[in-house]
Design an enzyme around this catalytic site. Structure first.
Site, mmCIF file in Angstrom:
data_model
loop_
_atom_site.group_PDB
_atom_site.id
_atom_site.type_symbol
_atom_site.label_atom_id
_atom_site.label_comp_id
_atom_site.label_asym_id
_atom_site.label_seq_id
_atom_site.Cartn_x
_atom_site.Cartn_y
_atom_site.Cartn_z
ATOM 1 N N LYS A 67 0.853 -1.195 0.000
ATOM 2 C CA LYS A 67 0.000 0.000 0.000
ATOM 3 C C LYS A 67 0.888 1.243 0.000
ATOM 4 C CE LYS A 67 -3.966 1.874 2.646
ATOM 5 N NZ LYS A 67 -4.788 1.689 3.875
ATOM 6 N N SER A 143 -9.725 1.838 2.869
ATOM 7 C CA SER A 143 -8.824 2.574 2.009
ATOM 8 C C SER A 143 -7.816 1.701 1.261
ATOM 9 C CB SER A 143 -8.078 3.627 2.821
ATOM 10 O OG SER A 143 -7.222 3.025 3.761
ATOM 11 N N SER A 167 -9.808 -0.467 7.087
ATOM 12 C CA SER A 167 -9.212 -0.313 5.757
ATOM 13 C C SER A 167 -8.540 -1.545 5.177
ATOM 14 C CB SER A 167 -8.199 0.826 5.767
ATOM 15 O OG SER A 167 -8.868 2.031 5.544
HETATM 16 N N1 GLN Z 1 -13.116 4.199 6.539
HETATM 17 C C1 GLN Z 1 -12.447 4.614 7.734
HETATM 18 C C2 GLN Z 1 -12.043 6.071 7.607
HETATM 19 O O1 GLN Z 1 -12.344 6.641 6.621
HETATM 20 C C3 GLN Z 1 -11.266 3.734 8.031
HETATM 21 C C4 GLN Z 1 -10.086 4.034 7.185
HETATM 22 C C5 GLN Z 1 -8.871 3.211 7.573
HETATM 23 O O2 GLN Z 1 -8.993 2.174 8.227
HETATM 24 N N2 GLN Z 1 -7.705 3.705 7.211
HETATM 25 O O3 GLN Z 1 -11.433 6.635 8.457
#
Ligand code: GLN
Length: 470
Positions: A67, A143, A167
């Site tokens: 990532k 994400s 994410s």
């Molecule tokens: N969807 C969550 C957010 O927008 C989690 C994102 C993540 O785990 N990096 O913060």
């Protein structure tokens, strides 16, 4: 092929690391134009690494996609942001990368994500759109949408993602792969670009539970460079993997099976629960009473920490810098205005607000208290059950929607994945079949399994049993 089966082929001399890499490059050329999972990849330097690799090591010769918010020496690390897209190269390896290399793996490919990992769709990437390999009109989740889409699209064998509030698990669920969020402190965060430091963890996205166990085995453990990493010994995650679930107690929290879940998700998750029961697990109803506060709590704490972490992006130390500034404040303001996208700005504003004098007690410090209540819910539940089962997301992957998507709806869709991060426990998403949804015939559905802090061995064992049903 899974990482585990490729490893056997490598050891048997039936393939080489170079052949795997050039095979992947071919798959990327053939399909990634459509999927858009890769932001960049450097085949030449990966090939050079493959030449000297020791195949006898635990991940010897295996390429792992990364990532694009995890630092790899000399490579870009854009975080999906214009801020870092043009002129940033990592000056060091993150600890997880150092550990992967020490185990013989080859970091290969930089994967798309929501900007600074803020989002659940990868649509917040400032750099490109990533599509779900099961339906190109749909999001891959986020994400870690790039890592999940590539593993599902057979353009990567396995990947590392990061999980602050879902994410790793949610994109794994939407793409039909395995995604593991380790317990807080199990894996070093050194070299992961910080979003919310009290919630972030690095973990694997893979095609099998065994593959996830193999990667966790390598990346887990104490790191003197991350003071929140834990000294607890790393158990052997592979030895008990096939012990099954006979006699284990698995909890179904009533708050995770209420209204608002797509019928196909409910059906597949319930079928997975039945299958575990048929293998001898005892399924019991439990309650996690503070669940309804998880979204509000997370969306105070995570933006608060983000607003602090992202203050380092000032136009002076990293990346984007506005031209011809009038003075220093003008340089800060305009660099941040150009560098950050709308969701990141929204989080910085929210986070700054909840930390500001006069609002701190009402929001931030209150959220911390509720966080303790959420953690205690899990502690109480784990005195009664070995693990907890739930959906990962209320529905399968939605269609790409761009700016028409209401941020609040996006936040609410994180309902099942946020609490494990707030509590610091470990969690995994395992594919549990497909479901029709919103005009699509068959979209992947994930089962979420939660286990106590540092309970990864138990978590993986149950996940393995769930996977064998699927
Ligand atoms: N969807 C969550 C957010 O927008 C989690 C994102 C993540 O785990 N990096 O913060």
């Amino acid at each position: 092929m899974t990482l585990s089966s490729l490893r056997q082929q490598l050891l048997a001399g039936q393939t080489t690391s170079a052949a795997i890499l050039s095979g992947l490059a071919g798959e990327i050329a053939a399909r990634d134009g459509r999927t858009g999972a890769y932001l960049s990849h450097d085949l030449e330097s990966a090939m050079a690494e493959a030449e000297n690799v020791d195949l006898s090591l635990p991940l010897g010769g295996i390429p792992i996609a990364i990532k694009d918010n995890i630092n790899v020496l000399g490579q870009p690390c854009t975080c999906g942001s214009r801020f870092l897209a043009e002129n940033y190269r990592s000056p060091y390896d993150a600890t997880v990368i150092r550990k992967l290399r020490a185990a013989g793996a080859i970091p290969f490919g930089r994967m798309n994500l929501d900007e600074f990992a803020m989002g659940s769709s990868t649509e917040n990437s400032a750099l490109q759109t990533t599509r779900n390999p099961h339906d190109p009109e749909r999001i891959p989740g986020g994400s870690s949408g790039g890592p999940a889409a590539a593993v599902a699209d057979f353009t990567a064998i396995a990947a590392l993602g990061s999980d602050t509030g879902g994410s790793i698990r949610q994109p794994a669920s939407h793409c039909g792969v395995v995604g593991l969020k380790p317990s807080y402190g199990r894996v070093s965060r050194y070299g992961l670009v910080a979003f919310a430091s009290s919630l972030d963890q690095v973990g694997p996205l893979t095609r099998s539970v065994e593959d996830a166990a193999r990667i966790l085995q390598v990346i887990a453990g104490l790191d003197p460079l991350d003071s929140t990493s834990l000294e607890a010994p790393v158990p052997d995650y592979l030895s008990g993997l096939n012990d099954g679930v006979k006699g284990l107690r698995l909890g179904l929290p009533k708050e995770y099976f209420g209204e608002g879940i797509a019928p196909g998700v409910r059906r597949q998750v319930e079928a997975a629960v039945q299958a575990l029961a048929a293998q001898g697990a005892e399924v019991v109803d439990i309650s996690l009473p503070h669940t309804e506060y998880a979204v509000a709590t997370y969306y105070v704490i995570a933006p608060a920490e983000a607003s602090s972490n992202l203050s380092r992006f000032d136009g002076i130390r990293y990346g984007q810098r506005a031209a011809n500034p009038a003075d220093i404040p003008d340089l800060y303001k305009r660099s941040r205005e150009i560098g950050f996208g709308p969701e990141v700005k929204r989080r910085i504003i929210l986070g700054t607000y909840v930390l500001s004098s006069g609002y701190y007690d009402a929001y931030y410090s209150r959220a911390q208290k509720v966080r303790s209540l959420i953690r205690r819910d899990f502690e109480a539940a784990f005195t009664r059950v070995d693990a907890i089962l739930s959906p990962v997301a209320p529905s399968p992957a939605r269609k790409l929607g761009g700016a028409s998507i209401d941020p609040l709806d996006e936040y609410l869709s994180d309902i099942f994945t946020l609490a494990p991060n707030l509590a610091g426990i470990c969690a995994i998403s395992v594919p549990c079949g497909v479901s029709a949804f919103d005009g699509a015939a068959a979209l992947p559905v994930g089962l979420q399994i939660l286990a106590p802090h540092l309970g990864e061995a138990m978590l993986l064992r149950i996940a393995r049993a769930a996977e064998s049903h699927e």
